[in-house]
Design an enzyme around this catalytic site. Structure first.
Site, PDB file in Angstrom:
ATOM      1  CG  HIS A 174      -2.325   0.510   0.891  1.00 48.71           C
ATOM      2  ND1 HIS A 174      -3.341  -0.303   0.477  1.00 48.71           N
ATOM      3  CD2 HIS A 174      -2.858   1.753   0.921  1.00 48.71           C
ATOM      4  CE1 HIS A 174      -4.436   0.410   0.268  1.00 48.71           C
ATOM      5  NE2 HIS A 174      -4.161   1.675   0.531  1.00 48.71           N
ATOM      6  NE  ARG A 226      -1.740   5.939   1.329  1.00 48.14           N
ATOM      7  CZ  ARG A 226      -1.760   7.260   1.383  1.00 48.14           C
ATOM      8  NH1 ARG A 226      -0.633   7.931   1.288  1.00 48.14           N
ATOM      9  NH2 ARG A 226      -2.885   7.920   1.536  1.00 48.14           N
ATOM     10  CB  SER A 228       4.828  -0.398  -2.771  1.00 46.95           C
ATOM     11  OG  SER A 228       3.471  -0.727  -2.451  1.00 46.95           O
TER      12      SER A 228
HETATM   13  C1  LIG Z   1      -3.367   9.083  -1.792  1.00 45.78           C
HETATM   14  C2  LIG Z   1      -3.490   7.606  -1.951  1.00 45.78           C
HETATM   15  C3  LIG Z   1      -4.755   7.038  -1.999  1.00 45.78           C
HETATM   16  C4  LIG Z   1      -4.892   5.660  -2.188  1.00 45.78           C
HETATM   17  N1  LIG Z   1      -6.133   5.126  -2.293  1.00 45.78           N
HETATM   18  C5  LIG Z   1      -6.271   3.794  -2.524  1.00 45.78           C
HETATM   19  C6  LIG Z   1      -7.556   3.232  -2.713  1.00 45.78           C
HETATM   20  O1  LIG Z   1      -8.556   3.915  -2.692  1.00 45.78           O
HETATM   21  N2  LIG Z   1      -7.625   1.888  -2.918  1.00 45.78           N
HETATM   22  C7  LIG Z   1      -6.508   1.072  -2.954  1.00 45.78           C
HETATM   23  O2  LIG Z   1      -6.613  -0.133  -3.152  1.00 45.78           O
HETATM   24  N3  LIG Z   1      -5.273   1.607  -2.798  1.00 45.78           N
HETATM   25  C8  LIG Z   1      -5.127   2.935  -2.591  1.00 45.78           C
HETATM   26  N4  LIG Z   1      -3.878   3.469  -2.450  1.00 45.78           N
HETATM   27  C9  LIG Z   1      -2.698   2.592  -2.604  1.00 45.78           C
HETATM   28  C10 LIG Z   1      -2.263   2.538  -4.061  1.00 45.78           C
HETATM   29  O3  LIG Z   1      -3.169   1.833  -4.865  1.00 45.78           O
HETATM   30  C11 LIG Z   1      -0.895   1.855  -4.205  1.00 45.78           C
HETATM   31  O4  LIG Z   1      -0.928   0.589  -3.578  1.00 45.78           O
HETATM   32  C12 LIG Z   1       0.245   2.662  -3.636  1.00 45.78           C
HETATM   33  O5  LIG Z   1       0.032   4.037  -3.798  1.00 45.78           O
HETATM   34  C13 LIG Z   1       1.515   2.264  -4.370  1.00 45.78           C
HETATM   35  O6  LIG Z   1       2.598   2.980  -3.923  1.00 45.78           O
HETATM   36  P1  LIG Z   1       3.162   4.296  -4.659  1.00 45.78           P
HETATM   37  O7  LIG Z   1       2.261   5.406  -4.282  1.00 45.78           O
HETATM   38  O8  LIG Z   1       4.513   4.432  -4.055  1.00 45.78           O
HETATM   39  O9  LIG Z   1       3.183   4.038  -6.145  1.00 45.78           O
HETATM   40  C14 LIG Z   1      -3.734   4.851  -2.277  1.00 45.78           C
HETATM   41  C15 LIG Z   1      -2.470   5.438  -2.213  1.00 45.78           C
HETATM   42  C16 LIG Z   1      -2.340   6.802  -2.066  1.00 45.78           C
HETATM   43  C17 LIG Z   1      -0.960   7.397  -2.041  1.00 45.78           C
END
Ligand SMILES: Cc1cc2nc3c(=O)[nH]c(=O)nc-3n(C[C@H](O)[C@H](O)[C@H](O)COP(=O)(O)O)c2cc1C
Length: 385
Positions: A280, A283, A312
């Protein structure tokens, strides 16, 4: 200065997004959980692999970057992952990313937490997006989501499984992100200091999450809806949940948020089409490993027939190349697309995709490779520890 000169890489978009967004949203996008160790480690992971340069081989200046994974092809080996509330970082932000992805010939994954819904996105982009599903504690709500997917021609669902409990992102706690459902003096001040964002976004009133608009139990306004959607996430997800969804949904099903080989092995027996190896974006669990370092083990556990997507920390064309050499089929990126759309809207997302495409082309050329297919076949041969 033209957009093409101003933005040379993902970090340039990140800086511009921070200048344009109110702090509460800039921090929400950037932040990771607790000490943000996994967030940093995701980036550090790439440094453990080096690329082999090969010279004096015939060179194709326009290498074929297309990939086919789980029977679907994409012109490029990377694309936008699901990111909630793109439409809060810029008006119609999710439409902008969907359109840019369609133009580039790559899939778009719409988050459950999106301002614009499936119908609006499908019309604007000319094709149904993939859908990322967060399961609600109320099965009736989930059944409605699935029905909406069927009605709008969605072919692939990504079930996110790593957020049954939301980790602590300390930046968000300090900013009061989860408790914002009305204008406070502090928020008003933040918005006032970002006039370009405020004028663009607030002109037509504060946005709402289309999927739950008008439903009293989710409240009104995107921030209240965000809080309620998160609070209501199903906290009892198990492999039985996956099995039930597999029965209820006849299209493609991916599980997003696997980050351990044993879970990948369990996924293999669950009749799914693929997984997203993901923490994630740093996060959720802090102090986990970088996803790139886990690709070989997860690929072994998953076996060759299910698709292995990874995300990620991916920011560079060379990151994508390393992931594919290690055994991934496709790379998703979250924050880079959020930053690009916040900074420059659809034109920014177009440019981001072109930058990454060019970086991959040049890197492949310098490695003496003529396509992503050739890279996949060569595998870890093209890497050095
Ligand atoms: C602002 C934000 C909102 C996100 N919202 C979701 C979401 O609604 N559903 C989900 O499955 N992942 C969500 N993610 C995770 C992303 O799909 C993904 O796994 C992650 O951002 C990958 O890492 P990166 O930002 O370093 O590319 C979110 C990530 C961020 C940064």
């Amino acid at each position: 200065m033209s957009l093409e000169r101003r933005y040379q890489n993902v970090e340039d978009f990140a800086k511009a997004a921070r200048r344009r967004l109110p702090k509460i949203f800039a921090d929400y996008i950037d932040g990771g959980s607790f000490s943000e160790t996994t967030l940093r480690r995701n980036r550090d992971g790439f440094d453990h692999y080096t690329l082999r340069q090969r010279v004096l081989a015939p060179l194709d200046p326009k290498p074929d970057l297309s990939v086919t994974a789980a029977g679907r092809s994409s012109r490029l080996p990377f694309g936008p992952g699901p990111v909630g509330f793109l439409g809060l970082y810029r008006k119609d932000g999710d439409i902008a990313v969907a359109r840019a992805a369609a133009r580039a010939g790559i899939p778009f994954v719409l988050s459950t937490f999106s301002i614009n819904g499936l119908g609006t996105i499908g019309k604007a982009a000319g094709a149904a997006p993939d859908f990322q599903l967060y399961l609600d504690e109320d099965p009736a709500v989930n059944a409605e989501h699935l029905e909406a997917c069927r009605n709008h021609g969605v072919e692939r669902i990504f079930l996110t499984v790593d957020t049954a409990i939301t980790s602590v992102r300390e930046r968000d706690v300090k900013n009061g992100f989860r408790s914002v459902d009305r204008m406070t003096p502090g928020l008003f001040w933040q918005f006032a200091r970002r006039p370009s964002w405020s004028l663009n976004l607030l002109r037509s009133g504060f946005p709402e999450v289309e999927l739950v608009r008008g439903r009293a139990e989710f409240g009104r306004g995107a921030m209240a809806q965000a809080g309620n959607l998160s609070r209501r996430l199903d906290k009892n997800l198990t492999w039985d949940t996956v099995a039930e969804l597999r029965k209820a949904w006849s299209g493609q099903l991916f599980i997003k948020g696997i980050s351990d080989p044993e879970d990948a092995a369990l996924a293999r027996g669950a009749g799914i089409d693929g997984i997203v190896l993901s923490n994630h974006g740093g996060r959720q669990l802090d102090h986990g490993r970088s996803t790139v370092s886990m690709i070989p083990e997860v690929r072994d556990a998953l076996g060759p027939s299910a698709a292995l997507f990874v995300d990620s920390g991916f920011r560079r064309g060379s990151d994508v190349i390393k992931a594919i050499a290690l055994g991934a089929d496709y790379v998703l990126m979250g924050r880079p697309f959020a930053w690009a759309v916040a900074a420059e809207g659809e034109a920014g997302v177009n440019h981001l995709i072109q930058l990454l495409e060019r970086e991959i082309e040049i890197t492949l050329n310098l490695m003496g490779l003529s396509s992503i297919d050739e890279l996949r076949r060569a595998g870890t041969e093209v890497l050095r520890p």
